[in-house]
Design a protein around this motif. Sequence first.
Motif, mmCIF file in Angstrom:
data_model
loop_
_atom_site.group_PDB
_atom_site.id
_atom_site.type_symbol
_atom_site.label_atom_id
_atom_site.label_comp_id
_atom_site.label_asym_id
_atom_site.label_seq_id
_atom_site.Cartn_x
_atom_site.Cartn_y
_atom_site.Cartn_z
ATOM 1 N N UNK A 47 29.972 44.067 46.477
ATOM 2 C CA UNK A 47 30.993 44.328 45.468
ATOM 3 C C UNK A 47 31.705 45.605 45.909
ATOM 4 N N UNK A 48 32.968 45.489 46.247
ATOM 5 C CA UNK A 48 33.711 46.550 46.933
ATOM 6 C C UNK A 48 34.803 47.083 46.017
ATOM 7 N N UNK A 49 34.934 48.403 45.952
ATOM 8 C CA UNK A 49 36.035 49.026 45.224
ATOM 9 C C UNK A 49 36.887 49.844 46.173
ATOM 10 N N UNK A 50 38.177 49.524 46.222
ATOM 11 C CA UNK A 50 39.188 50.331 46.906
ATOM 12 C C UNK A 50 39.798 51.234 45.840
ATOM 13 N N UNK A 51 39.322 52.480 45.788
ATOM 14 C CA UNK A 51 39.667 53.410 44.712
ATOM 15 C C UNK A 51 40.843 54.287 45.123
ATOM 16 N N UNK A 52 41.937 54.214 44.360
ATOM 17 C CA UNK A 52 43.179 54.853 44.760
ATOM 18 C C UNK A 52 43.806 54.040 45.873
ATOM 19 N N UNK A 58 49.002 37.697 51.566
ATOM 20 C CA UNK A 58 47.906 37.456 52.499
ATOM 21 C C UNK A 58 46.895 36.450 51.949
ATOM 22 N N UNK A 59 47.244 35.809 50.827
ATOM 23 C CA UNK A 59 46.479 34.689 50.277
ATOM 24 C C UNK A 59 45.050 35.082 49.901
ATOM 25 N N UNK A 60 44.909 36.260 49.300
ATOM 26 C CA UNK A 60 43.606 36.693 48.801
ATOM 27 C C UNK A 60 43.748 37.054 47.327
ATOM 28 N N UNK A 61 42.628 37.074 46.615
ATOM 29 C CA UNK A 61 42.676 37.268 45.165
ATOM 30 C C UNK A 61 41.691 38.332 44.681
ATOM 31 N N UNK A 62 41.800 39.565 45.156
ATOM 32 C CA UNK A 62 40.961 40.633 44.591
ATOM 33 C C UNK A 62 41.388 40.924 43.156
ATOM 34 N N UNK A 63 40.507 41.592 42.416
ATOM 35 C CA UNK A 63 40.884 42.075 41.098
ATOM 36 C C UNK A 63 41.637 43.400 41.272
ATOM 37 N N UNK A 64 42.844 43.495 40.739
ATOM 38 C CA UNK A 64 43.681 44.681 40.920
ATOM 39 C C UNK A 64 44.015 45.246 39.551
ATOM 40 N N UNK A 93 35.337 36.994 52.762
ATOM 41 C CA UNK A 93 35.722 36.175 51.607
ATOM 42 C C UNK A 93 34.634 36.017 50.563
ATOM 43 N N UNK A 94 33.368 36.271 50.915
ATOM 44 C CA UNK A 94 32.285 36.176 49.937
ATOM 45 C C UNK A 94 32.135 37.458 49.114
ATOM 46 N N UNK A 95 32.781 38.512 49.558
ATOM 47 C CA UNK A 95 32.706 39.780 48.827
ATOM 48 C C UNK A 95 33.535 39.700 47.547
ATOM 49 N N UNK A 96 33.179 40.548 46.584
ATOM 50 C CA UNK A 96 33.974 40.682 45.361
ATOM 51 C C UNK A 96 34.715 42.007 45.438
ATOM 52 N N UNK A 97 36.011 41.930 45.588
ATOM 53 C CA UNK A 97 36.825 43.114 45.865
ATOM 54 C C UNK A 97 37.625 43.504 44.630
ATOM 55 N N UNK A 98 37.559 44.788 44.294
ATOM 56 C CA UNK A 98 38.362 45.369 43.213
ATOM 57 C C UNK A 98 39.234 46.456 43.808
ATOM 58 N N UNK A 99 40.478 46.549 43.338
ATOM 59 C CA UNK A 99 41.400 47.579 43.784
ATOM 60 C C UNK A 99 41.952 48.282 42.549
ATOM 61 N N UNK A 100 42.052 49.608 42.620
ATOM 62 C CA UNK A 100 42.512 50.363 41.460
ATOM 63 C C UNK A 100 43.377 51.531 41.895
ATOM 64 N N UNK A 101 44.438 51.771 41.129
ATOM 65 C CA UNK A 101 45.298 52.931 41.364
ATOM 66 C C UNK A 101 45.948 53.305 40.040
ATOM 67 N N UNK A 102 46.180 54.590 39.847
ATOM 68 C CA UNK A 102 46.804 55.047 38.609
ATOM 69 C C UNK A 102 48.303 54.758 38.589
ATOM 70 N N UNK A 158 50.220 46.398 45.720
ATOM 71 C CA UNK A 158 48.918 45.830 46.063
ATOM 72 C C UNK A 158 48.847 44.355 45.665
ATOM 73 N N UNK A 159 49.371 44.029 44.495
ATOM 74 C CA UNK A 159 49.382 42.629 44.058
ATOM 75 C C UNK A 159 50.266 41.780 44.971
ATOM 76 N N UNK A 160 51.432 42.305 45.335
ATOM 77 C CA UNK A 160 52.319 41.581 46.246
ATOM 78 C C UNK A 160 51.647 41.364 47.596
ATOM 79 N N UNK A 161 50.962 42.387 48.089
ATOM 80 C CA UNK A 161 50.322 42.274 49.401
ATOM 81 C C UNK A 161 49.118 41.343 49.378
ATOM 82 N N UNK A 162 48.389 41.337 48.274
ATOM 83 C CA UNK A 162 47.288 40.379 48.151
ATOM 84 C C UNK A 162 47.831 38.951 48.168
ATOM 85 N N UNK A 163 48.914 38.729 47.432
ATOM 86 C CA UNK A 163 49.480 37.382 47.350
ATOM 87 C C UNK A 163 49.993 36.906 48.706
#
Length: 206
Positions: A42-47, A86-92, A62-71, A79-84
């Motif tokens: 379970x990975x967090x990209x913080x900031x 690249x065809x991935x669906x992390x929680x942002x 792809x088996x990891x659960x990725x979260x991304x957060x920024x203020x 980040x949402x545009x870049x995830x889309x």
Amino acid sequence: MDITYQGTTLRFTSNAEVFSPRGLDQGTETMLNHAEVHANDRILDLGCGFGFVGVYFAATKPEARVTMADVDGNAVALAKENAEQNHVTPMISQSDGFAAIRDARFDVILSNPPYHENFSVPKHFIEGAYRQLAPNGRLYMVTKRRTWYENKIRTVFGGVHVIEDNGYFVFAAQKRIGEHRGHTHEKQHTLSKKLQRKQARLARNQ
């Protein structure tokens, strides 16, 4: 723009208002070079900025659960545009540190904090990371400053490994099972009660 890291090429959009506007910055790359990340973490990209770290791990693990957060809302939108694209669906999430994700737990937290500002943001990141890491979870943080970060992480985690590379300092710390650092006030309160009971027994026996 296309960014290639460790043999994987991904496409990103950035702009002048977000970190980093011209692509993968050297500090983040240096941190990634030293980070241990597993397939099911379970990975967090913080900031997260424009989102390279989170999108990269979502694409390559792809088996990891990725979260991304920024203020910053602009960063979150990118980040949402870049995830889309690249065809991935992390929680942002748009989040001031851990505020919007306070109930989540992570195995790995990675952060390149805004170290040119005062220390209030990295202080919040470090203390929050300890609270929200799972047992044996790992924090990786990169800055160009050493002393304050090393001391703060050591105080909160009980230890830190510092790697100097490319003019940056990468800090690696682990939340050890069975340790309760970060709860010193509670521990002091418990010790105080024990001392009170001991003193009461001694008084009764006198």
